[in-house]
Design an enzyme around this catalytic site. Sequence first.
Site, PDB file in Angstrom:
ATOM      1  N   GLU A  35      -1.320   7.301   1.868  1.00 30.59           N
ATOM      2  CA  GLU A  35      -1.078   8.429   2.750  1.00 30.59           C
ATOM      3  C   GLU A  35       0.099   9.210   2.164  1.00 30.59           C
ATOM      4  O   GLU A  35       1.153   8.625   1.892  1.00 30.59           O
ATOM      5  CB  GLU A  35      -0.732   7.945   4.171  1.00 30.59           C
ATOM      6  CG  GLU A  35      -0.494   9.127   5.083  1.00 30.59           C
ATOM      7  CD  GLU A  35      -0.218   8.748   6.539  1.00 30.59           C
ATOM      8  OE1 GLU A  35      -0.200   7.560   6.874  1.00 30.59           O
ATOM      9  OE2 GLU A  35      -0.010   9.700   7.321  1.00 30.59           O
ATOM     10  N   ARG A 262       0.300  -8.640   1.356  1.00 31.00           N
ATOM     11  CA  ARG A 262       1.269  -7.590   1.038  1.00 31.00           C
ATOM     12  C   ARG A 262       2.393  -8.151   0.201  1.00 31.00           C
ATOM     13  O   ARG A 262       2.703  -9.337   0.284  1.00 31.00           O
ATOM     14  CB  ARG A 262       1.937  -7.077   2.321  1.00 31.00           C
ATOM     15  CG  ARG A 262       1.150  -6.194   3.185  1.00 31.00           C
ATOM     16  CD  ARG A 262       1.974  -5.828   4.418  1.00 31.00           C
ATOM     17  NE  ARG A 262       2.841  -4.690   4.161  1.00 31.00           N
ATOM     18  CZ  ARG A 262       2.430  -3.433   4.244  1.00 31.00           C
ATOM     19  NH1 ARG A 262       1.181  -3.160   4.573  1.00 31.00           N
ATOM     20  NH2 ARG A 262       3.264  -2.446   4.015  1.00 31.00           N
ATOM     21  N   LYS A 272       7.697   2.829   4.179  1.00 31.05           N
ATOM     22  CA  LYS A 272       8.022   4.231   3.919  1.00 31.05           C
ATOM     23  C   LYS A 272       8.840   4.817   5.056  1.00 31.05           C
ATOM     24  O   LYS A 272       9.709   5.648   4.833  1.00 31.05           O
ATOM     25  CB  LYS A 272       6.730   5.039   3.744  1.00 31.05           C
ATOM     26  CG  LYS A 272       6.077   4.824   2.405  1.00 31.05           C
ATOM     27  CD  LYS A 272       4.865   5.715   2.225  1.00 31.05           C
ATOM     28  CE  LYS A 272       3.674   5.143   2.950  1.00 31.05           C
ATOM     29  NZ  LYS A 272       2.410   5.819   2.613  1.00 31.05           N
TER      30      LYS A 272
HETATM   31  P1  ATP Z   1       4.088   1.754   4.522  1.00 31.88           P
HETATM   32  O1  ATP Z   1       3.992   0.683   5.559  1.00 31.88           O
HETATM   33  O2  ATP Z   1       5.201   1.576   3.558  1.00 31.88           O
HETATM   34  O3  ATP Z   1       4.037   3.142   5.105  1.00 31.88           O
HETATM   35  P2  ATP Z   1       1.317   1.946   4.125  1.00 31.88           P
HETATM   36  O4  ATP Z   1       0.464   0.745   4.105  1.00 31.88           O
HETATM   37  O5  ATP Z   1       1.278   2.736   5.362  1.00 31.88           O
HETATM   38  O6  ATP Z   1       2.786   1.561   3.679  1.00 31.88           O
HETATM   39  P3  ATP Z   1      -0.339   3.580   2.527  1.00 31.88           P
HETATM   40  O7  ATP Z   1       0.016   4.845   1.860  1.00 31.88           O
HETATM   41  O8  ATP Z   1      -1.279   3.612   3.668  1.00 31.88           O
HETATM   42  O9  ATP Z   1       1.040   2.913   2.948  1.00 31.88           O
HETATM   43  O10 ATP Z   1      -0.809   2.504   1.471  1.00 31.88           O
HETATM   44  C1  ATP Z   1      -1.733   2.713   0.453  1.00 31.88           C
HETATM   45  C2  ATP Z   1      -2.234   1.386  -0.009  1.00 31.88           C
HETATM   46  O11 ATP Z   1      -1.157   0.580  -0.463  1.00 31.88           O
HETATM   47  C3  ATP Z   1      -2.936   0.618   1.087  1.00 31.88           C
HETATM   48  O12 ATP Z   1      -4.145   0.116   0.583  1.00 31.88           O
HETATM   49  C4  ATP Z   1      -1.992  -0.477   1.444  1.00 31.88           C
HETATM   50  O13 ATP Z   1      -2.677  -1.625   1.847  1.00 31.88           O
HETATM   51  C5  ATP Z   1      -1.232  -0.695   0.125  1.00 31.88           C
HETATM   52  N1  ATP Z   1       0.117  -1.213   0.381  1.00 31.88           N
HETATM   53  C6  ATP Z   1       1.084  -0.642   1.121  1.00 31.88           C
HETATM   54  N2  ATP Z   1       2.168  -1.432   1.188  1.00 31.88           N
HETATM   55  C7  ATP Z   1       1.890  -2.541   0.463  1.00 31.88           C
HETATM   56  C8  ATP Z   1       2.597  -3.747   0.147  1.00 31.88           C
HETATM   57  N3  ATP Z   1       3.835  -3.964   0.586  1.00 31.88           N
HETATM   58  N4  ATP Z   1       1.994  -4.659  -0.632  1.00 31.88           N
HETATM   59  C9  ATP Z   1       0.749  -4.442  -1.098  1.00 31.88           C
HETATM   60  N5  ATP Z   1       0.017  -3.345  -0.843  1.00 31.88           N
HETATM   61  C10 ATP Z   1       0.570  -2.404  -0.068  1.00 31.88           C
HETATM   62 MG    MG Z   2      -0.892   3.088   5.927  1.00 32.49          MG
END
Ligand code: ATP
Ligand code: MG
Length: 553
Positions: A35, A262, A272
Amino acid sequence: MEQEEKSLNFIEQIVEKDLAEGKNDGRIQTRFPPEPNGYLHIGHVKAICMDFGIAEKYNGVCNLRFDDTNPVKEDTEYVDSITNDIAWLGFKWGNIYYASDYFEQLYDLAIRFIKEGKAYVDEQTAEQIAEQKGTPTEPGVASPYRDRPIEENLRLFQAMQNGEIEEGKMVLRAKIDMANPNMHFRDPIMYRIITSHPHHRTGHRWNVYPMYDFAHGQSDYFEGVTHSICTLEFVVHRPLYDWFIDQFAEGDYRPHQYEFNRLNITYTVMSKRKMLQLVKEGLVAGWDDPRMPTVCGLRRRGYTASAIREFIDKIGYTKVEGMIDLGLLEHTVRENLKMSAPRVCAIFDPVKLVITNYDAEGETIVAENIDGNPELGTREMRFAKELYIERADFQEEGDKNFYRLSPMGREVRLKSAYIIQATGCEKDADGNITTVYATYDPQSKSGTEGGNRKTKATINWVECNSCIDAEVRLYDRLFAVENPSAEEGDFRELLNPDSLKIVNAKVEGALAGVKPQEHFQFLKQGYFVVDDDSSAEHLIFNRTASLKDNWQK
Ligand code: ATP
Ligand code: MG
């Protein structure tokens, strides 16, 4: 170097089985779906290495898809940083897609759901809807709007899109099962109204936006994704992912979702939202502050793309959540830089050393970039009568356990140069040592026969006239506690107050022309990188990692 035969991770095993069974005609397609509401962090890199890695390894394609369904938080700044970071990590995407590319298709699909009696417009507040959800063991309560006629649903949904309904006043919900043990099936929200913010790509075209669950699987399906890989928190969403697609998909093809653990690392945060807060409140210098776990922060800190990828490779993929020690990340970057970062002298707390019996104008010393590896190049160091050494390398009193300079007469080698013996020192009115005096042995130069003579200690030095000043930023862990996310209270109060110390150092003149992103090992100090803001007039180095783990228990 010998490589251990690595066993397949569980996703690779699934992919190989699918290929062996001829699923999807042998086609492998993945996607990385960030995102664009922040910068990528090292947690995302774990997902990137999986999504792009699977495609690379099995002759497939990985597309980059921006999951841009919430205009309130998204911006093109983030789109640009995400593409830059992925390219810097060394991965290549097939296409770049946006969930917003599918807004038309998704809207039509929502209309179809309404017409088939599978969706309804709910006028309750978010709180009322939440209250009716029930618990995993108690069924939820049906909304009073659940059974409104199809025609009315159609009219209201169109009114939502036409901007006739205020934000928050109505949502479109799927009509599934308010008693389902999987709470995600209890009439999940498909669409909400957002009129307050234009979308960074579609502007004011839409007043309704699809929710993650209604957008993600459909986007995978539209694109032809075969393996939709994400993190474990989506396990509970998977049945809904499948259900939505099954409502409209024709033929045999289906994308499948798989989940892995994760990445969490000690002494930092991996969200984020929290990072944005640190940036906005000026608690760090920006998304690329070298203390941040973002890709651009790590790069500015001196982490190489290969070091980050080696780290991800080491930790592997499982189905159990856990916490990785920050020490492992630091260990990986040290190992990564060991054979590539040239060694140089940088004196952090200088005191002058005068070699009283050195009468030549000065000379050039040729030193190896990496000791014992002449094939990795050499550099020239200016040597003369007046040098700077570390203040701590001289003791006026000395004792039998101190092997460096003291008037006890021990022989000490100046790194890559001569053996010297201290003879005394001079102090200012406050008693601070201003100059150390020593004599040298002209027969002891490194690289000559006398150079083989052993001393108990070797010390670093730079020559007074040719050395240059540099700002050295000593970065340390961002948080003072192991798991800031698990603590009660405000995470901002858990920041490490000593995460940055600045020293003004004297460095070898050979560093005058260095450029941002060049890596060095400052002898006895650690690994350093030239900062992005460094210039010939004002050199700046960032500490990537100390030489040893100073935090080890
Ligand atoms: P945040 O919680 O930091 O906002 P998010 O999951 O909302 O992270 P996205 O932009 O939706 O962020 O993530 C894109 C991809 O990265 C998704 O497939 C998510 O599962 C993966 N991802 C995000 N954070 C992690 C993590 N800590 N470890 C592994 N994969 C991750
Ligand atoms: Mg997300």
